[in-house]
Design an enzyme around this catalytic site. Structure first.
Site, PDB file in Angstrom:
ATOM      1  N   ASP A  14     -24.964 -79.344  -0.684  1.00 27.07           N
ATOM      2  CA  ASP A  14     -24.521 -80.387  -1.211  1.00 27.07           C
ATOM      3  C   ASP A  14     -25.847 -81.663  -0.711  1.00 27.07           C
ATOM      4  OD1 ASP A  14     -22.974 -82.992  -2.208  1.00 27.07           O
ATOM      5  OD2 ASP A  14     -22.658 -83.344   0.030  1.00 27.07           O
ATOM      6  N   ASP A  16     -25.512 -85.744  -0.643  1.00 28.50           N
ATOM      7  CA  ASP A  16     -24.968 -87.036   0.151  1.00 28.50           C
ATOM      8  C   ASP A  16     -24.239 -86.354   1.543  1.00 28.50           C
ATOM      9  OD1 ASP A  16     -26.139 -89.529  -0.534  1.00 28.50           O
ATOM     10  OD2 ASP A  16     -25.073 -89.391  -2.276  1.00 28.50           O
TER      11      ASP A  16
END
Length: 236
Positions: A14, A16
Site C-alpha cells: 500500500d 499512504d
C-alpha cells in the site's frame, strides 16, 4: 524480540500510511473541503476514510453523486493534499520509518521483466506519483492506482491486479498495509498480509485478522534472495 523469516515471490505495498505519511496534507485537504461542504465533520471523516478511494469518500461524506463532479473534486482533493501538506508549519509528505532502508535493498527489483515489488494504492495516479516523489520513494513499474480498478479495497481487485502485472501468484505475495480495508483486500486476494499500526489502533487492525502485525516497517527487513525476497519480521 521474537522474529520470523519468510520468503515471498513478491511484495505488494500500500502507499499512504505504509510507505509515506501524508497525514498533514490529508487533514489540510479535508479542512479545505469543509469550507465548501459545511456539514462535513473532519474529525469523523478522518476516523473512517483512510485506505478508501477518494471518490468513494467524497460520495459518502460530501454527498457528491454526479460522476464527472466526483472526478473533478477527487482531483482537487488530492492536489490539495500535496499543497496543504507544507502549509501552517506542517511537515509535508515524508517516508515512514524503515522505508528508506527497505528501498535500499529491494528498490531496483521493481523493473521488468520480473518485477518483485509493486504499489497498489487507493490514490489516483497523479497524487500517488507526487506523494512518492515528495517522499523520495521510486515509482515502481507496476503501480496500481484508483483509476485501474472498478472496485477498490476492501475488494481484492487492487492486489489481484498488482500480482497479475508482476506475473506472480497472489498466494506467493506479501501484502503490506496499514488500513483494515487494505488488509481485507489482501486477504481476499489470497495473499499473506503484514499490517502496520501507523494510522489505526492495534485493535482496529487485528479485527481484520492480518497474518502479522508490527508497529511500522522499521521492524521489518527485506532482501533479494534468488528469484524472490526474504522478509524478516520482528514481531511486537
Amino acid at each position: 524480540m521474537p522474529s520470523v523469516t519468510l520468503r515471498f515471490d513478491g511484495i505488494l505495498f500500500d502507499m499512504d500510511g505504509t510507505l509515506v505519511d501524508s497525514t498533514d496534507g490529508v487533514v489540510g485537504a479535508w479542512e479545505l473541503f469543509a469550507e465548501k461542504y459545511p456539514g462535513l465533520d473532519v474529525t469523523q471523516v478522518l476516523s473512517s476514510s483512510h485506505g478508501v478511494r477518494t471518490v468513494e469518500n467524497l460520495r459518502l461524506h460530501c454527498g457528491i453523486t454526479d460522476p464527472d463532479e466526483l472526478e473533478r473534486e477527487a482531483s482537487r482533493f488530492e492536489d490539495a493534499i500535496v499543497a496543504e501538506s507544507k502549509k501552517n508549519g506542517r511537515h509535508g509528505i515524508v517516508a515512514l520509518p524503515g522505508v528508506v532502508e527497505i528501498m535500499k535493498e529491494i528498490g531496483p527489483l521493481h523493473r521488468p521483466p520480473n518485477p518483485r515489488w509493486a504499489i497498489c494504492t487507493s490514490a489516483t495516479k497523479s497524487y500517488a506519483s507526487a506523494a512518492l516523489q515528495a517522499a523520495g520513494i521510486p515509482v515502481p513499474d507496476v503501480f496500481v492506482v484508483s483509476e485501474d480498478v472498478e472496485k477498490g479495497k476492501p475488494e481484492p481487485d487492487p492486489y489481484l491486479l498488482g500480482a497479475k502485472r508482476c506475473g506472480l501468484n497472489p498466494a506467493r505475495c506479501l501484502v503490506v498495509e496499514d488500513a483494515p480495508a487494505g488488509v481485507r483486500s489482501g486477504k481476499a486476494a489470497g495473499c499473506k498480509t503484514l499490517a502496520l499500526v501507523t494510522s489505526h489502533t492495534r485493535e482496529q487492525i487485528e479485527e481484520a485478522q492480518p497474518d502479522y502485525v508490527v508497529s511500522n516497517l522499521s521492524r521489518v527487513t527485506m532482501k533479494p534472495v534468488g528469484d524472490g525476497i526474504e522478509v524478516t519480521i520482528q514481531t511486537d
